[in-house]
Design an enzyme around this catalytic site. Sequence first.
Site, short mmCIF file in Angstrom:
data_model
loop_
_atom_site.label_atom_id
_atom_site.label_comp_id
_atom_site.label_asym_id
_atom_site.label_seq_id
_atom_site.Cartn_x
_atom_site.Cartn_y
_atom_site.Cartn_z
N GLU A 273 0.82 -1.21 0.00
CA GLU A 273 0.00 0.00 0.00
C GLU A 273 0.86 1.27 0.00
OE1 GLU A 273 -3.71 -1.63 2.75
OE2 GLU A 273 -2.04 -0.62 3.72
N PRO A 274 1.69 1.46 -1.00
CA PRO A 274 2.52 2.67 -0.99
C PRO A 274 1.71 3.91 -1.32
CG PRO A 274 2.82 1.50 -3.05
CD PRO A 274 1.88 0.66 -2.22
N ARG A 276 3.10 7.79 -0.21
CA ARG A 276 4.14 8.80 -0.31
C ARG A 276 5.23 8.43 -1.33
NH1 ARG A 276 5.33 12.17 4.01
NH2 ARG A 276 4.30 10.67 5.38
N CYS A 346 -3.48 33.61 9.69
CA CYS A 346 -3.37 34.21 11.02
C CYS A 346 -3.08 33.16 12.08
CB CYS A 346 -4.63 34.99 11.33
SG CYS A 346 -4.96 36.23 10.08
#
Length: 418
Positions: A273-274, A276, A346
């Site tokens: 399950e790659p 990245r 902000c």
Amino acid sequence: MHYFKYRGKELYCEGVKVSSIAVKFGTPVYVYSKRTILEHFQKIDKAFKKISPLICYSIKANSNLAILKILVQVGAGLDIVSGGELYRAREVKCSSKKIVYASVGKTEDEIRAAIKYGILLFNVESFPELSRINKVARELRKKVDVALRVNPDVEPKTHKYIITGKKETKFGMDIDTVRDIFLKRDDFRYLDVCGIHIHIGSQITQSAPFIKAIKKIKTLIGDLAKKGVDLKYFNIGGGLGIVYDDETPQTAEVFAKAVLPMLKDSSLSTILEPGRFIVGNAGIVVTKVSYIKDTPSKNFIIVDAGMNDLLRPSLYEAYHKIIPVTQNTKHKTRNTKKSDVVGPICESGDFLGKDRYLNVEEDDYLAVLGAGAYGFSMSSNYNSRPRAVEVLVDGNNVHCIRKREAYSDLIKGERIVS
Ligand SMILES: *Cc1c(COP(=O)(O)O)cnc(C)c1O
């Protein structure tokens, strides 16, 4: 490895000048390289060829339909973690038998939709979830394959927020619980409890934690076999690390060499399950310098991309390289000024990089590298900022794969009560 390279003073993505993309599409803009995505998929595919695993790309890393389609077309399956990701998988016509579904909090509706679509298997994270899937399967009169997610309690040596395989995290079940469930698996009449799943964390740069986890599972599989429990699937998850800074992560080849000996003589089908690894270095965010703000205590380069566009620096203190899109040797003034690259949001935590040396002036473009994974997919509308445009470069061509949001998109579905 990626296809974002300087030619002379100009940064290119494959055959396209990045500055021309910024001018045409405005900033901030996510730019992806198709070739980089494909080559990373092929690296894993090739490294594991011997056992021809099912490679399920993890949608949450980058869920743009164009990117999912590229991967599905070359044979990838998909790893989903929600009903929304199932919807995306269907949109790109991923074969249902190539979809696996993890998540500690699957709702009944999500489970029902996944069973109806006929996904390959659920990666189950708790006993109550197992009962619920059994109940829904009974209502639908379908037999459903499930794998049990084991929490192998190993240290993956990565950022504490992206560890998932230590016992104090919410993921998976301990080995003893999993063993007990397998021994009683016939209690779940509508389930075939036939697989084991692990996913120990993300951005893991060494093989050792994987080896440790897989060894523990092999022992469990051996124990179970002796008791007559045969399994069909071993899902070893994702988590392969990439280069953001000066890491030296294992290559797909080294990873495969380390784990293949433990997988190849088993009769179980392997699932990977790659996420990245496939898309991480295939994407950048291009942003424009809005202001240079030097204060007595600190110098800031204020850019038009913020934590709503790229959350990783704020959330994980993640490091992303930031480089000029056009190297400008004319304005030399800031070379020696250490500056924080910050967004317009902000929040003090709104930064893309700290203590950087960048020779830039107002209106210059900067590229934030390694933004292909957990970049756009984690983006938000915080501060009522429309989300960025995404473009895909394929050789010399640029395709818009998600248009920039308009202000009207920000208020979609909202209603003033009078
Ligand atoms: C997020 C996730 C992945 C992908 O992780 P990467 O580190 O991006 O490879 C794989 N499997 C599961 C279950 C996940 O939750």
